[in-house]
Motif scaffolding. Structure first.
Motif, PDB file in Angstrom:
ATOM      1  N   GLU A 566      34.832  58.555  35.506  1.00 38.78           N
ATOM      2  CA  GLU A 566      34.669  57.172  35.563  1.00 38.78           C
ATOM      3  C   GLU A 566      35.647  56.480  35.153  1.00 38.78           C
ATOM      4  O   GLU A 566      36.115  55.366  35.646  1.00 38.78           O
ATOM      5  CB  GLU A 566      33.124  56.628  34.942  1.00 38.78           C
ATOM      6  CG  GLU A 566      31.859  57.073  35.715  1.00 38.78           C
ATOM      7  CD  GLU A 566      31.875  56.601  36.865  1.00 38.78           C
ATOM      8  OE1 GLU A 566      32.117  55.408  37.162  1.00 38.78           O
ATOM      9  OE2 GLU A 566      31.236  57.314  37.859  1.00 38.78           O
ATOM     10  N   LEU A 567      36.441  56.736  33.819  1.00 37.64           N
ATOM     11  CA  LEU A 567      37.319  56.135  33.280  1.00 37.64           C
ATOM     12  C   LEU A 567      38.636  56.258  34.227  1.00 37.64           C
ATOM     13  O   LEU A 567      39.097  55.267  34.113  1.00 37.64           O
ATOM     14  CB  LEU A 567      37.630  56.523  31.959  1.00 37.64           C
ATOM     15  CG  LEU A 567      36.513  56.355  30.923  1.00 37.64           C
ATOM     16  CD1 LEU A 567      37.176  57.226  29.412  1.00 37.64           C
ATOM     17  CD2 LEU A 567      36.330  54.741  30.573  1.00 37.64           C
ATOM     18  N   ALA A 568      38.674  57.070  34.910  1.00 36.23           N
ATOM     19  CA  ALA A 568      39.886  57.233  35.904  1.00 36.23           C
ATOM     20  C   ALA A 568      39.904  56.247  36.919  1.00 36.23           C
ATOM     21  O   ALA A 568      41.014  55.711  37.399  1.00 36.23           O
ATOM     22  CB  ALA A 568      39.867  58.405  36.585  1.00 36.23           C
ATOM     23  N   GLU A 569      38.587  55.517  37.181  1.00 35.41           N
ATOM     24  CA  GLU A 569      38.619  54.330  38.247  1.00 35.41           C
ATOM     25  C   GLU A 569      38.905  53.002  37.525  1.00 35.41           C
ATOM     26  O   GLU A 569      39.110  51.939  38.449  1.00 35.41           O
ATOM     27  CB  GLU A 569      37.069  54.366  38.729  1.00 35.41           C
ATOM     28  CG  GLU A 569      36.981  55.819  39.408  1.00 35.41           C
ATOM     29  CD  GLU A 569      37.831  55.946  40.651  1.00 35.41           C
ATOM     30  OE1 GLU A 569      38.239  55.047  41.274  1.00 35.41           O
ATOM     31  OE2 GLU A 569      38.162  57.168  41.054  1.00 35.41           O
ATOM     32  N   VAL A 570      39.030  52.988  36.129  1.00 33.53           N
ATOM     33  CA  VAL A 570      39.124  51.593  35.491  1.00 33.53           C
ATOM     34  C   VAL A 570      40.411  51.233  35.551  1.00 33.53           C
ATOM     35  O   VAL A 570      41.711  52.488  35.425  1.00 33.53           O
ATOM     36  CB  VAL A 570      38.671  51.776  34.056  1.00 33.53           C
ATOM     37  CG1 VAL A 570      38.945  50.542  33.344  1.00 33.53           C
ATOM     38  CG2 VAL A 570      37.007  51.839  34.068  1.00 33.53           C
ATOM     39  N   ASP A 571      40.853  50.191  36.017  1.00 34.84           N
ATOM     40  CA  ASP A 571      42.405  49.636  35.898  1.00 34.84           C
ATOM     41  C   ASP A 571      43.030  49.712  34.439  1.00 34.84           C
ATOM     42  O   ASP A 571      42.528  49.642  33.551  1.00 34.84           O
ATOM     43  CB  ASP A 571      42.685  48.300  36.853  1.00 34.84           C
ATOM     44  CG  ASP A 571      42.058  47.389  36.162  1.00 34.84           C
ATOM     45  OD1 ASP A 571      41.956  47.275  34.922  1.00 34.84           O
ATOM     46  OD2 ASP A 571      41.038  46.495  36.660  1.00 34.84           O
ATOM     47  N   ALA A 572      44.466  49.570  34.609  1.00 33.41           N
ATOM     48  CA  ALA A 572      45.327  49.634  33.509  1.00 33.41           C
ATOM     49  C   ALA A 572      45.198  48.601  32.481  1.00 33.41           C
ATOM     50  O   ALA A 572      45.068  48.738  31.254  1.00 33.41           O
ATOM     51  CB  ALA A 572      46.999  49.829  33.765  1.00 33.41           C
ATOM     52  N   THR A 580      39.858  44.494  22.146  1.00 29.03           N
ATOM     53  CA  THR A 580      39.155  43.352  22.156  1.00 29.03           C
ATOM     54  C   THR A 580      37.893  43.524  23.056  1.00 29.03           C
ATOM     55  O   THR A 580      36.740  42.942  22.799  1.00 29.03           O
ATOM     56  CB  THR A 580      39.841  42.087  22.629  1.00 29.03           C
ATOM     57  OG1 THR A 580      40.204  42.355  24.052  1.00 29.03           O
ATOM     58  CG2 THR A 580      40.989  42.088  21.566  1.00 29.03           C
ATOM     59  N   GLU A 581      37.813  44.040  24.179  1.00 23.87           N
ATOM     60  CA  GLU A 581      36.842  44.330  25.175  1.00 23.87           C
ATOM     61  C   GLU A 581      36.562  45.730  25.407  1.00 23.87           C
ATOM     62  O   GLU A 581      37.640  46.377  26.077  1.00 23.87           O
ATOM     63  CB  GLU A 581      36.999  43.590  26.313  1.00 23.87           C
ATOM     64  CG  GLU A 581      35.981  43.517  27.317  1.00 23.87           C
ATOM     65  CD  GLU A 581      36.158  42.403  28.438  1.00 23.87           C
ATOM     66  OE1 GLU A 581      35.465  42.808  29.371  1.00 23.87           O
ATOM     67  OE2 GLU A 581      36.985  41.649  28.491  1.00 23.87           O
ATOM     68  N   PRO A 582      35.553  46.333  25.093  1.00 27.39           N
ATOM     69  CA  PRO A 582      35.318  47.844  25.336  1.00 27.39           C
ATOM     70  C   PRO A 582      35.411  48.389  26.819  1.00 27.39           C
ATOM     71  O   PRO A 582      34.861  47.336  27.714  1.00 27.39           O
ATOM     72  CB  PRO A 582      33.954  48.071  24.934  1.00 27.39           C
ATOM     73  CG  PRO A 582      33.424  46.996  24.799  1.00 27.39           C
ATOM     74  CD  PRO A 582      34.220  45.910  24.651  1.00 27.39           C
ATOM     75  N   VAL A 583      36.030  49.250  27.214  1.00 29.18           N
ATOM     76  CA  VAL A 583      36.137  49.981  28.407  1.00 29.18           C
ATOM     77  C   VAL A 583      34.896  50.563  28.913  1.00 29.18           C
ATOM     78  O   VAL A 583      34.350  50.406  30.159  1.00 29.18           O
ATOM     79  CB  VAL A 583      37.346  50.980  28.786  1.00 29.18           C
ATOM     80  CG1 VAL A 583      37.530  51.555  30.098  1.00 29.18           C
ATOM     81  CG2 VAL A 583      38.695  50.237  28.322  1.00 29.18           C
TER      82      VAL A 583
END
Length: 654
Positions: A566-572, A580-583
């Motif tokens: 799932e994290l691989a789909e999150v943008d850079a 400041t804002e959790p992934v």
């Protein structure tokens, strides 16, 4: 003829022997060879010269130069090469011409029969010459006196003959010239050089033979010893120096009938020890050139075979994990590390206990890496992953034709492959009873017999077994042999489940995430180290501790792999703002890993029966007692008032 000069210390020793006027020629030309040879002129002949040569010891000549009967006498009695001075055709004609000036009747006297070519040469020139020959000094005197009585005026011959002729009042012409003597000296230098080269070659070969680990003997075509190294001489109980030139079977009658008749190998016993004997030709020209026999102790062959087999398989069967790969800083994990280091110094069998997914094989590999066996194979097999027949052939191997479908030439079992290394038997509690008895014999005798064979093979292995079952319950139920259990349970390590290591959960999750990121190109740059991964997993801190992790580290790895996908789909940009804002949010976590949801976790904990909770509490108390008593099971049993069987049953009941 040009001859390369020898170094001073390596100049050949040449002795020129004469008791007649030949000695004067030796002195005349000696100066020409002083730089190339250590030259000595001996003014004795026959027995006296022989005695002087033999008494010289280490200073004996490399080559002897002599002429006539003196040379013939020494040639058959001196061990060094003897170069005989041979007159040339010019020498003969020149001497005969001089003799004709001294008288009308001339005789040519030679040692031994006059060569036919000399007779033909003289006949071709129409010279009237009487031919005579002698064999010894006494014979020479008789020949000269007989020639005088026959009216011979002058005699041509070697120094001894001409001296006798002069004493008898006859004309005497010395047969040898400076050129013929010089040619003999040149030949002697060449012979000395060749002899030196052959001596050096033989010394090198002898040194090579002496440094061989096997016994070696070279025989001539008649079976006589030409060379033998000290190792074989010691095996046969004979003196190598005195064996040269003697028949091998006369020296060692016990070998009769046991040596190979043709090129090849055979087994023979010498003084109670078994040897593999190889026979081969001494030279490539055939059996007539001689034979070489090598004797190799059969036990050495066996050791070499085991070593080669182990070396060949060590790359295929190797340990990947080290002790540093075990993540965690809790007391229970530190205790596991300490026991692993301690047990690595021993060769005793180890039993690793722990729930599925707690890292039993990782501990076994770490122990192997720390042991003296690290350079050899680490062979692992899951005893519950094969049918009984297949497990037996995998473990013990088989001979060709042992069963239908058996590989041609047979196959080595994993026990053999692990020779000098470590054999890891995972899920030992799943091994069928019939194989347990065969494994017990391997542990007791350190021998393995392949399927279809009757010959046991020695193996040097360290056995590490692992199980998630309570083996004592298996013994009570008749599923596990008690004698095998006691043979396995010499040293033991109990691995704590993940739920008992709450402080290690987050560091372990971070490490697993970094491993997953390294395999995913889109995550590798975003999560280069633990400092980058920890903020991403911050939301996991509490759910990780609340969940009971029945699958332990294996289950945690499963969850982290899902998170990595799932994290691989999150943008850079989201990773850049992770502080400041959790992934990874709670909502996303519940979607990815619903088992970590609070309600599910509490419900699962509530579902535990009172009996199950009691077992967990008892197991925790036992582990605490083990830690307090540094793993001493006897002390723990005495302190808690329970038997060893009860201790292990309660530890494995959770």
């Amino acid at each position: 003829m040009s001859t390369p000069p020898f170094e001073s210390a390596q100049r050949p020793r040449i002795w020129a022997v004469s008791i007649s006027r030949l000695r004067d020629l030796f002195f005349d030309i000696a100066g020409e060879y002083v730089e190339r040879a250590d030259l000595r002129i001996v003014s004795h002949g026959f027995e006296d010269a022989l005695r002087e040569i033999e008494d010289a010891g280490a200073g004996r000549p490399d080559v002897v130069i002599a002429g006539g009967s003196n040379g013939a006498y020494l040639k058959t009695r001196v061990s060094a090469p003897v170069v005989l001075i041979s007159p040339t055709g010019f020498d003969v004609m020149h001497a005969l011409a001089r003799a004709r000036r001294d008288g009308a009747k001339v005789a040519l006297v030679t040692h031994g029969d006059t060569p036919d070519e000399v007779r033909r040469f003289i006949a071709a020139y129409g010279i009237d010459v009487t031919f005579a020959s002698y064999q010894s000094a006494q014979d020479a005197e008789s020949v000269v006196l007989d020639l005088r009585d026959r009216g011979i005026d002058a005699v041509v011959g070697p120094g001894l003959v001409t001296d006798l002729a002069a004493s008898a009042g006859m004309g005497a012409v010395f047969l040898y010239s400076r050129a013929s003597v010089r040619a003999a000296f040149d030949t002697a230098l060449e012979v000395a050089q060749a002899t030196r080269r052959e001596t050096i070659r033989r010394q090198r070969l002898d040194n090579l033979l002496q440094h061989l680990r096997d016994g070696v003997v070279a025989l001539d075509a008649q079976g006589r010893v030409e060379a033998m190294n000290q190792r074989l001489a010691g095996v046969l109980g004979i003196d190598a120096a005195h064996a040269v030139g003697r028949d091998l079977l006369e020296l060692t009658p016990d070998l009769a009938g046991s040596l190979p008749d043709a090129d090849g190998n055979t087994l023979c016993t010498v003084r109670g020890v078994s040897y593999v004997v190889h026979r081969g030709p001494l030279a490539s020209t055939g059996a007539a050139a001689g034979t070489v026999l090598t004797f190799q102790e059969s036990r050495a062959v066996e050791r070499l075979d085991r070593t080669l087999r182990s070396r060949q398989r060590v790359q295929q069967f190797s340990a990947r994990y080290r002790l540093d790969d075990i993540v965690g800083a809790s007391d229970s994990i530190e205790r596991v590390r300490a026991l692993t280091r301690r047990y690595a110094r021993s060769d005793a069998t180890v039993l690793i206990l722990g729930e599925s997914g707690t890292g039993k094989e990782m501990v076994a590999q770490s122990m192997h890496q720390l042991s003296a066996r690290r350079d050899f194979a680490f062979v692992a097999i899951n005893c519950g992953a094969f049918p009984e027949a297949l497990l037996e052939s995998e473990l013990f191997g088989y001979e060709e034709g042992a069963f239908t479908g058996a590989r041609k030439g047979g196959k080595a079992g994993l026990i053999e492959v692990a020779h000098r290394g470590t054999l890891f038997l995972d899920e030992i509690g799943e091994m069928p009873l019939s194989l347990q008895s065969r494994l017990l014999r391997v542990l007791q005798e350190r021998e393995v017999v392949r399927l279809g064979s009757t010959e046991p093979m020695r193996v040097d292995i360290r056995v590490v077994a692992a199980t998630h079952r309570a083996l004592t319950e298996g013994i009570e139920a008749g599923r596990f042999r008690a004698d095998l259990y006691y043979r396995l349970n010499i040293l033991s390590i109990a691995l704590p489940p993940l739920r008992e290591r709450p402080a290690d959960l987050l560091p372990l999750a971070v490490e697993l995430l970094l491993q997953a990121a390294a395999r995913e190109p889109r995550l590798a740059a975003r999560l280069p180290d633990a400092a980058a991964a920890e903020p991403v997993l911050a939301v996991l801190a509490e759910p990780l501790k609340r969940y009971t992790w029945p699958g332990n580290v294996r289950e945690l790895q499963n969850v982290i792999e899902r998170i990595a996908v799932e994290l691989a789909e999150v943008d850079a940009d989201a990773f850049a703002q992770a502080s400041t804002e959790p992934v990874l949010t709670r909502d996303l976590l519940q979607t990815i890993a619903p088992e970590l949801a609070e309600t599910r976790t509490r419900a699962k904990q509530a579902a535990l029966t009172l009996r199950e909770r009691s077992r967990h509490v008892e197991a925790d108390e036992i582990r605490a007692a083990l830690a307090a008593h540094d793993g001493d099971r006897d002390a723990v049993c005495a302190a808690l008032g329970i038997s060893k069987t009860t201790l292990w049953r309660k530890l494995n009941a959770t």
